[in-house]
Design a protein around this motif. Structure first.
Motif, short mmCIF file in Angstrom:
data_model
loop_
_atom_site.label_atom_id
_atom_site.label_comp_id
_atom_site.label_asym_id
_atom_site.label_seq_id
_atom_site.Cartn_x
_atom_site.Cartn_y
_atom_site.Cartn_z
N ALA A 137 16.62 -21.54 -4.47
CA ALA A 137 16.29 -20.40 -3.61
C ALA A 137 15.69 -19.27 -4.44
N LYS A 138 16.23 -19.09 -5.62
CA LYS A 138 15.74 -18.02 -6.51
C LYS A 138 14.37 -18.35 -7.09
N GLY A 139 13.96 -19.60 -6.95
CA GLY A 139 12.68 -20.02 -7.51
C GLY A 139 12.78 -20.31 -8.99
N GLU A 140 14.00 -20.56 -9.47
CA GLU A 140 14.17 -20.83 -10.91
C GLU A 140 14.20 -22.33 -11.16
N ALA A 141 13.95 -22.69 -12.41
CA ALA A 141 13.98 -24.10 -12.76
C ALA A 141 15.43 -24.54 -12.92
N ILE A 142 15.71 -25.78 -12.55
CA ILE A 142 17.08 -26.29 -12.68
C ILE A 142 17.32 -26.77 -14.10
N THR A 143 18.30 -26.16 -14.74
CA THR A 143 18.60 -26.55 -16.13
C THR A 143 19.93 -27.29 -16.20
N GLN A 144 20.68 -27.23 -15.08
CA GLN A 144 21.99 -27.89 -15.07
C GLN A 144 21.84 -29.41 -15.08
N ASP A 145 22.95 -30.04 -15.42
CA ASP A 145 23.01 -31.49 -15.40
C ASP A 145 22.98 -31.97 -13.94
N THR A 187 25.05 -36.25 -11.67
CA THR A 187 26.01 -36.65 -10.65
C THR A 187 25.37 -36.68 -9.26
N LEU A 188 24.12 -36.29 -9.19
CA LEU A 188 23.45 -36.25 -7.88
C LEU A 188 23.10 -37.64 -7.38
N GLU A 189 23.31 -37.83 -6.11
CA GLU A 189 22.94 -39.08 -5.46
C GLU A 189 21.42 -39.21 -5.40
N ASN A 190 20.75 -38.05 -5.17
CA ASN A 190 19.32 -38.09 -4.84
C ASN A 190 18.54 -36.98 -5.56
N PRO A 191 18.49 -37.03 -6.90
CA PRO A 191 17.86 -35.91 -7.63
C PRO A 191 16.41 -35.62 -7.22
N ALA A 192 15.71 -36.61 -6.69
CA ALA A 192 14.31 -36.40 -6.33
C ALA A 192 14.15 -35.33 -5.25
N ILE A 193 15.21 -35.13 -4.48
CA ILE A 193 15.12 -34.18 -3.37
C ILE A 193 14.90 -32.75 -3.87
N LEU A 194 15.31 -32.49 -5.09
CA LEU A 194 15.19 -31.13 -5.64
C LEU A 194 13.73 -30.69 -5.68
N ASP A 195 12.85 -31.61 -6.03
CA ASP A 195 11.43 -31.28 -6.09
C ASP A 195 10.90 -30.86 -4.72
N GLN A 196 11.36 -31.59 -3.72
CA GLN A 196 10.89 -31.31 -2.37
C GLN A 196 11.35 -29.93 -1.89
N LEU A 197 12.54 -29.53 -2.30
CA LEU A 197 13.11 -28.26 -1.79
C LEU A 197 12.71 -27.06 -2.64
N LYS A 198 11.98 -27.34 -3.71
CA LYS A 198 11.63 -26.29 -4.67
C LYS A 198 10.72 -25.23 -4.03
N GLU A 199 9.80 -25.71 -3.25
CA GLU A 199 8.78 -24.81 -2.71
C GLU A 199 9.21 -24.21 -1.39
N ALA A 200 8.93 -22.93 -1.24
CA ALA A 200 9.11 -22.32 0.08
C ALA A 200 7.96 -22.81 0.95
N GLN A 201 8.28 -23.16 2.23
CA GLN A 201 7.18 -23.64 3.08
C GLN A 201 6.40 -22.48 3.67
#
Ligand code: PRX
Length: 660
Positions: free
Chosen positions: A635-643, A646-660
């Motif tokens: 939401a803050k528009g920052e890059a994810i640096t955390q581990d 443990t995510l089931e679906n890490p690819a989803i992060l890319d999709q949610l990165k951008e505000a529509q």
């Protein structure tokens, strides 16, 4: 909050003006320390002394604090009082009958002055009117009214007859109102035809109709309507009554109903970490005592002051620092119907100048938006107005960032008015941590030190004290008179939310994180540690907004997080998965708008997400838990640096990165 780093580095110190110190109720830090020492020596005895000196008791109390059923603490339990008597009759007896109690200014600038004698009469007639409808001690009455003398009188009238009021902010939706009427088991709703704000008429009565039409409000018998705008409204015969008819021919005196000190004065709903708002229940005597003491200590109220708190009576600030505190100390106060930006963003400064306000208490959001407005248009800059009457400034509801603090201090206070940055909550009833205007050196962005009698501390998850300089959980170690008594209808939730077993079950958990300065011990609030957001000083639960979103038939899943916002402190960002394929482009914009309007209808416009992002899914752990921590970063528009392993679906992060 983005400003936390700045908070930590802040080292400018502003001493209170000598003139103010000289005459202050708590004059200088020595006086503050002396009062603290008195509490340390004899905690209960000091509260007992203050309660005897500051309230008029119908029946004196013999026991100060009853801890036998902790955390359901009782204060002054065998004493009897009436809160309205202490706010009104006492002033008639003290020679304040002809003093102005309220300077009411309407949205369009019409000014009405109401003396203590007139307010007393109005409240008595209102109280007699309520009695004539069969409303009695212990009944619950919902108040859904605009900022008005009638709104304050409605609260006082309930207090006078021992009815427990529950004020619902006029910006809440029919559904929110419905939920509160049912939970409180209200016998009546007091409302108005419309409210007038910013030149617009906004309906109230039709929202009440809509709420009651939802059904299930079996306890409700009456809807009493104050005619504010005189516009057309729907009428239900046998249920609806005009306030003017209810009070017509009623006597202008009304013997107060003497109630036990612990009698519930009001319930006020606020957000917690679940979807359901909590009905925070306050008592009578202890609550009023702290309202009086903080008016004296934090605001240093004096007979000649013209005091102005800009809050709405729908929030706790409007309860303690409009409807009760100022009246109980016989102050003259401004009550304002409108908004800070109408007819222009100089409205507050213009009103301070015209009414010669001496104490001004507002929220950081308002200050930040007025800074913006003044930057954009010289004509509404505070320097255009004569603000020389001011002597004390206050801030409430959210952290004030040092930049806004400095602007307020320089441009509004002319470097001559202490700023009391008051930290407190709906649950605490009154100020908890705040500078004293005639004693405490202020540091921008810090609420400084606990008020005398308030045993605020910072602990770790198991309740152990944390040394100054390290962040931790804000708690209050000993009960105090104006504390929440329970959650209406839900004592178990009360215990779990505020007196958790992990902390021993007896210390109050505020729900905020805090840090104390290594040298000064000053507190800085670092933000909520639960799923509660603070948007423009309005408290909202992320779960409440998520529940509202998923109640829409097109939504499959939603997660709501806060995002730092320059003006509103935090803003609401919602991540939404629809039952249909993920929309993009114009379709996404259109659906986002529909969902925002939907939330406004479900909860109220204040809960509208500023931003909605659509995804095919939400980031989840393998066990299905939504990783909100990651959503906050996105939401803050920052890059994810955390581990993210443990995510089931890490690819989803890319999709949610951008505000529509
Ligand atoms: O997070 C704290 C923030 O507002 C919360 C309480 O909200 P509410 O019950 O709506 O009451 C608002 C009016 C008292 C707190 O848990 N808060 C309130 N005052 C401050 C603050 N945060 C920082 N500084 C403050 N002065």
């Amino acid at each position: 909050m983005a400003d936390i780093e700045t908070f930590k580095q802040e080292n400018r110190v502003f001493a209170p003006p000598a003139e103010l110190v000289k005459h202050a109720a708590i004059s200088g830090m020595d006086a503050y320390h002396a009062l603290n020492a008195e509490f340390a020596k004899d905690y209960e005895g000091t509260w007992a002394r203050l309660a005897k000196d500051n309230l008029k008791w119908h029946k004196p109390f013999t026991q100060t604090l009853d801890e036998s059923n902790a955390p359901f603490y009782k204060w002054f339990a065998d004493g009897q009082v009436n809160v309205s008597y202490n706010c009104l009759d006492v002033n008639l007896e003290n020679g304040n009958a002809d003093k102005t109690a309220v300077i009411f200014e309407s949205d369009d600038g019409k000014v009405t002055r109401v003396s203590y004698r007139e307010l007393h009469q109005k409240v008595c007639q209102f109280a007699n009117g309520l009695k004539s409808l069969g409303i009695k001690k212990g009944d619950r009455v919902v108040i859904y009214m605009p900022m008005s003398v009638e709104g304050v009188a409605a609260m006082q009238a309930c207090a006078r007859i021992g009815a427990t009021h529950s004020v619902v902010f006029g910006g809440f939706s029919a559904k929110s109102l419905h939920e509160r009427v049912i939970d409180a088991g209200a016998v009546a709703v007091l409302t108005a035809d419309y409210q007038v704000r910013g030149g617009k008429q906004l309906p109230l009565k039709s929202i009440v109709d809509e709420a009651l039409d939802m059904g299930g409000c079996d306890t409700l018998k009456h809807v009493v309507v104050y005619k504010r705008a005189g516009a057309e409204i729907n009428w239900v015969e046998g249920r609806d009554l005009w306030l003017s008819d209810v009070v017509a021919n009623q006597s202008d005196t009304c013997e107060p109903e003497w109630v036990d000190a612990e009698h519930p004065l009001f319930i006020l709903y606020t957000s917690g970490s679940t979807g359901k708002p909590k009905g925070v229940q306050h008592a009578s005597a202890g609550y009023l005592l702290w309202a009086v003491l903080t008016m004296k200590w934090t605001f240093d109220i004096k007979p000649d002051d013209v005091y102005w708190c800009t809050a709405d009576i729908g929030w706790i600030t409007g309860h303690t620092y409009i409807a009760y505190g100022p009246l109980a100390v016989g102050a003259t106060q401004i009550v304002f119907e409108g908004v800070p930006t109408y007819p222009n963003a100089g409205r507050f400064w213009d009103m301070v100048a015209r009414h010669k306000a001496t104490i001004f208490y507002t929220a950081p959001t308002a200050i930040r938006s007025l800074i913006k407005a003044a930057d954009a248009d010289e004509k509404v800059h505070p320097k255009q107005y004569d603000l020389s009457s001011l002597r004390i400034l206050g801030s409430v509801g959210e952290p004030i960032n040092p930049e806004a603090w400095m602007w307020y201090y320089k441009n509004v206070g002319h470097e001559n008015c202490p700023i009391v940055d008051t930290f407190w909550q709906t649950e605490t009833g009154g100020h908890m941590i705040s500078p004293l205007p005639g004693a405490t050196p202020q540091v921008p962005g810090s609420c400084t030190l606990p008020l005398p009698g308030i045993t605020a501390a910072i602990v770790d998850e198991t309740g152990n004290d944390i040394p100054n300089g390290n962040g931790g959980i804000l708690v209050v170690k000993r009960p105090w008179p104006s504390m929440i008594r329970t959650i209406w209808n839900d004592p178990e939730r009360f215990k779990k939310s505020y007196f958790p077993e992990e902390l021993g079950g007896k210390i109050y958990l505020a729900g905020d994180g805090a840090v104390r300065n290594k040298e000064t011990g000053y507190f800085t609030i670092t933000g909520r540690i639960d799923d509660v957001l603070n948007v423009s000083g309005h408290r909202m639960g992320t779960m409440e907004i998520e529940s509202a979103l998923v109640a829409n038939s097109i939504v499959a899943e939603a997660a709501v997080v806060g995002k730092p916002d320059e003006t509103t402190g935090e803003s609401i960002c919602a991540f939404v998965v629809l039952k249909r394929p993920r929309p993009t482009g114009d379709e996404a914009k259109q659906i986002a708008k529909e969902l925002r309007d939907w939330v406004a209808k479900e909860i109220g416009p204040i809960a509208k997400p500023k931003e909605i992002r659509f995804g095919d899914n939400l980031p989840k752990t393998r066990s299905g838990k939504i990783m909100r921590r990651l959503l906050r970063v996105l939401a803050k528009g920052e890059a994810i640096t955390q581990d993210v392993s443990t995510l089931e679906n890490p690819a989803i992060l890319d999709q949610l990165k951008e505000a529509q």
